[in-house]
Design a protein around this motif. Sequence first.
Motif, PDB file in Angstrom:
ATOM      1  N   ARG A  11      -1.462  -5.231  13.226  1.00  0.00           N
ATOM      2  CA  ARG A  11      -2.262  -6.439  12.993  1.00  0.00           C
ATOM      3  C   ARG A  11      -1.373  -7.681  12.931  1.00  0.00           C
ATOM      4  NH1 ARG A  11      -5.347  -3.000   9.541  1.00  0.00           N
ATOM      5  NH2 ARG A  11      -4.199  -3.717   7.714  1.00  0.00           N
ATOM      6  N   LEU A  12      -0.185  -7.533  12.350  1.00  0.00           N
ATOM      7  CA  LEU A  12       0.747  -8.665  12.287  1.00  0.00           C
ATOM      8  C   LEU A  12       1.196  -9.077  13.693  1.00  0.00           C
ATOM      9  CD1 LEU A  12       2.969  -7.637   9.222  1.00  0.00           C
ATOM     10  CD2 LEU A  12       1.140  -9.341   9.285  1.00  0.00           C
ATOM     11  N   TYR A  30      -1.087 -17.147   8.093  1.00  0.00           N
ATOM     12  CA  TYR A  30      -1.964 -16.053   8.508  1.00  0.00           C
ATOM     13  C   TYR A  30      -1.296 -14.695   8.287  1.00  0.00           C
ATOM     14  CZ  TYR A  30      -5.433 -19.125  10.675  1.00  0.00           C
ATOM     15  OH  TYR A  30      -6.421 -20.044  10.891  1.00  0.00           O
ATOM     16  N   LEU A  31       0.005 -14.636   8.578  1.00  0.00           N
ATOM     17  CA  LEU A  31       0.736 -13.379   8.388  1.00  0.00           C
ATOM     18  C   LEU A  31       0.777 -12.989   6.911  1.00  0.00           C
ATOM     19  CD1 LEU A  31       3.695 -14.016  10.876  1.00  0.00           C
ATOM     20  CD2 LEU A  31       1.879 -12.329  11.154  1.00  0.00           C
ATOM     21  N   CYS A  32       1.034 -13.978   6.057  1.00  0.00           N
ATOM     22  CA  CYS A  32       1.079 -13.703   4.613  1.00  0.00           C
ATOM     23  C   CYS A  32      -0.286 -13.246   4.098  1.00  0.00           C
ATOM     24  CB  CYS A  32       1.540 -14.951   3.856  1.00  0.00           C
ATOM     25  SG  CYS A  32       3.287 -15.339   4.094  1.00  0.00           S
ATOM     26  N   GLU A  33      -1.320 -13.879   4.614  1.00  0.00           N
ATOM     27  CA  GLU A  33      -2.678 -13.501   4.200  1.00  0.00           C
ATOM     28  C   GLU A  33      -2.978 -12.053   4.578  1.00  0.00           C
ATOM     29  OE1 GLU A  33      -7.334 -14.814   5.072  1.00  0.00           O
ATOM     30  OE2 GLU A  33      -5.670 -16.065   5.783  1.00  0.00           O
ATOM     31  N   GLU A  34      -2.534 -11.656   5.769  1.00  0.00           N
ATOM     32  CA  GLU A  34      -2.756 -10.285   6.219  1.00  0.00           C
ATOM     33  C   GLU A  34      -1.993  -9.292   5.346  1.00  0.00           C
ATOM     34  OE1 GLU A  34      -4.450  -7.293   8.021  1.00  0.00           O
ATOM     35  OE2 GLU A  34      -4.907  -9.364   8.589  1.00  0.00           O
ATOM     36  N   ILE A  35      -0.769  -9.659   4.967  1.00  0.00           N
ATOM     37  CA  ILE A  35       0.034  -8.773   4.116  1.00  0.00           C
ATOM     38  C   ILE A  35      -0.600  -8.648   2.732  1.00  0.00           C
ATOM     39  CG2 ILE A  35       2.263  -8.540   2.942  1.00  0.00           C
ATOM     40  CD1 ILE A  35       3.570  -9.726   5.415  1.00  0.00           C
ATOM     41  N   GLU A  36      -1.121  -9.749   2.219  1.00  0.00           N
ATOM     42  CA  GLU A  36      -1.780  -9.700   0.908  1.00  0.00           C
ATOM     43  C   GLU A  36      -2.986  -8.760   0.941  1.00  0.00           C
ATOM     44  OE1 GLU A  36      -2.748 -13.678  -0.144  1.00  0.00           O
ATOM     45  OE2 GLU A  36      -0.671 -14.290  -0.495  1.00  0.00           O
ATOM     46  N   LYS A  37      -3.734  -8.810   2.028  1.00  0.00           N
ATOM     47  CA  LYS A  37      -4.879  -7.903   2.166  1.00  0.00           C
ATOM     48  C   LYS A  37      -4.418  -6.452   2.183  1.00  0.00           C
ATOM     49  CE  LYS A  37      -7.905 -11.004   4.821  1.00  0.00           C
ATOM     50  NZ  LYS A  37      -8.572 -11.203   6.141  1.00  0.00           N
ATOM     51  N   ALA A  38      -3.330  -6.203   2.907  1.00  0.00           N
ATOM     52  CA  ALA A  38      -2.822  -4.835   3.013  1.00  0.00           C
ATOM     53  C   ALA A  38      -2.332  -4.318   1.668  1.00  0.00           C
ATOM     54  CB  ALA A  38      -1.698  -4.772   4.045  1.00  0.00           C
ATOM     55  N   VAL A  60      10.587  -9.261  11.511  1.00  0.00           N
ATOM     56  CA  VAL A  60      10.684 -10.702  11.748  1.00  0.00           C
ATOM     57  C   VAL A  60      10.098 -11.432  10.560  1.00  0.00           C
ATOM     58  CG1 VAL A  60      10.574 -10.558  14.263  1.00  0.00           C
ATOM     59  CG2 VAL A  60       8.476 -10.725  12.956  1.00  0.00           C
ATOM     60  N   GLY A  61      10.580 -12.584  10.306  1.00  0.00           N
ATOM     61  CA  GLY A  61      10.015 -13.422   9.253  1.00  0.00           C
ATOM     62  C   GLY A  61      10.584 -13.102   7.890  1.00  0.00           C
ATOM     63  N   SER A  62      10.997 -14.125   7.209  1.00  0.00           N
ATOM     64  CA  SER A  62      11.583 -13.942   5.884  1.00  0.00           C
ATOM     65  C   SER A  62      10.522 -13.741   4.823  1.00  0.00           C
ATOM     66  CB  SER A  62      12.421 -15.178   5.524  1.00  0.00           C
ATOM     67  OG  SER A  62      11.600 -16.345   5.545  1.00  0.00           O
ATOM     68  N   PHE A  63       9.239 -13.969   5.200  1.00  0.00           N
ATOM     69  CA  PHE A  63       8.190 -13.894   4.188  1.00  0.00           C
ATOM     70  C   PHE A  63       8.020 -12.485   3.643  1.00  0.00           C
ATOM     71  CE2 PHE A  63       6.432 -13.713   8.420  1.00  0.00           C
ATOM     72  CZ  PHE A  63       5.700 -12.542   8.404  1.00  0.00           C
ATOM     73  N   ILE A  64       8.336 -11.454   4.465  1.00  0.00           N
ATOM     74  CA  ILE A  64       8.231 -10.086   3.962  1.00  0.00           C
ATOM     75  C   ILE A  64       9.323  -9.833   2.930  1.00  0.00           C
ATOM     76  CG2 ILE A  64       8.378  -7.643   4.573  1.00  0.00           C
ATOM     77  CD1 ILE A  64       7.096  -8.237   7.192  1.00  0.00           C
ATOM     78  N   SER A  65      10.538 -10.301   3.246  1.00  0.00           N
ATOM     79  CA  SER A  65      11.638 -10.153   2.294  1.00  0.00           C
ATOM     80  C   SER A  65      11.329 -10.884   0.997  1.00  0.00           C
ATOM     81  CB  SER A  65      12.937 -10.697   2.904  1.00  0.00           C
ATOM     82  OG  SER A  65      13.261  -9.990   4.083  1.00  0.00           O
ATOM     83  N   GLN A  66      10.704 -12.066   1.130  1.00  0.00           N
ATOM     84  CA  GLN A  66      10.333 -12.824  -0.063  1.00  0.00           C
ATOM     85  C   GLN A  66       9.282 -12.063  -0.873  1.00  0.00           C
ATOM     86  OE1 GLN A  66       9.034 -16.578   1.451  1.00  0.00           O
ATOM     87  NE2 GLN A  66      11.086 -17.281   1.995  1.00  0.00           N
ATOM     88  N   THR A  70       9.496 -10.923  -4.630  1.00  0.00           N
ATOM     89  CA  THR A  70       8.461 -11.287  -5.604  1.00  0.00           C
ATOM     90  C   THR A  70       7.957 -10.062  -6.343  1.00  0.00           C
ATOM     91  OG1 THR A  70       7.766 -13.122  -4.211  1.00  0.00           O
ATOM     92  CG2 THR A  70       6.195 -12.370  -5.886  1.00  0.00           C
ATOM     93  N   GLU A  71       7.727  -8.975  -5.582  1.00  0.00           N
ATOM     94  CA  GLU A  71       7.250  -7.746  -6.208  1.00  0.00           C
ATOM     95  C   GLU A  71       8.281  -7.205  -7.193  1.00  0.00           C
ATOM     96  OE1 GLU A  71       4.458  -5.986  -6.097  1.00  0.00           O
ATOM     97  OE2 GLU A  71       3.490  -7.500  -4.853  1.00  0.00           O
ATOM     98  N   THR A  72       9.570  -7.408  -6.863  1.00  0.00           N
ATOM     99  CA  THR A  72      10.631  -6.882  -7.719  1.00  0.00           C
ATOM    100  C   THR A  72      10.740  -7.670  -9.014  1.00  0.00           C
ATOM    101  OG1 THR A  72      11.844  -6.215  -5.748  1.00  0.00           O
ATOM    102  CG2 THR A  72      13.081  -6.279  -7.802  1.00  0.00           C
TER     103      THR A  72
END
Length: 302
Positions: A11-12, A30-38, A60-66, A70-72
């Motif tokens: 989906r990403l 949009y990518l962050c929104e999709e990850i939040e849903k997942a 790709v994208g630093s938002f996943i690392s972020q 955040t989760e940590t």
Amino acid sequence: MESHILETANRLRLIQVDFADDGEQTRTAYLCEEIEKALKSVLPDERNEFLGRLLEKFPVGSFISQAISTETTVKSPPTVDESELKNVEFLVRSILEIAPTLSDNQKDFIDKSLQEAGLRPKARQDNSIELDQKLKQKFKVGDECRISAENIAELSAILIDFVLKLEPLVWNTWRQLSPRSAVRPQGALTKKIGQFLSSDAEVSVKQVDDDLKVLQRLIAAMTSAVSRAGGQFAKRHIARFSPLEIEALVRMEPGSVFVSHDVKCWKKYKELAETLNEDSIEMEIRKAIVDYVESLTKGMGQ
């Protein structure tokens, strides 16, 4: 979890393609929104692992690392007293709280664990074990295999649909063949099955089984009759139009001594042949089918 990771990664990728012409900020949102849903369907303790493995599939994208960071850094949940872990009410309440987020595999694991521990309702457990054994014997499935309840439900729906479409066709065909036959359906099968499935006390499994057996015998008899109808018709035809039969009829009738025996036989054949047409042949074949079916299904319509 693996399938959920792959679905999310796919989906990403689609979002990246669909919003390739938009700005990076919009695309990232949009990518962050999709990850939040997942993440909503992932247990809190498994989210870091989920994000880490997602990063491997979608690197790709630093938002996943972020998101991992955040989760940590999220405040650790309060520790649970050891005594609470032995409190039945606390454990049940905890399971109920996370129940909406559990995957099918996790639910199956809980169900299987409760069954192995003997904590499932006894009647349900006994019925489930009995059904499991019956199905394994019927379909020659090894004892080490697990019969899937979901697959049973899906297969049941397919078979019910098959039966309910076939049943009216069979009975309508039989009514056309033999309008006055005593062999008749026992009632509306669709309604009866619906009542049984909804636990209607007026309809028992035996009633449904009896109706299905009547339908089964009728289908088997009609199918078998089709293969025998030709032979039955041939016997009746030969018995009526064979040379020996015609000669016997001629001898029983008075006639002129000046007309040869062969001529008399030919005239008799022509006389009998006048009754031989499409309608009479069809009636003969139908009669052969009906007679055979009713001989096999005798008494089942009573």
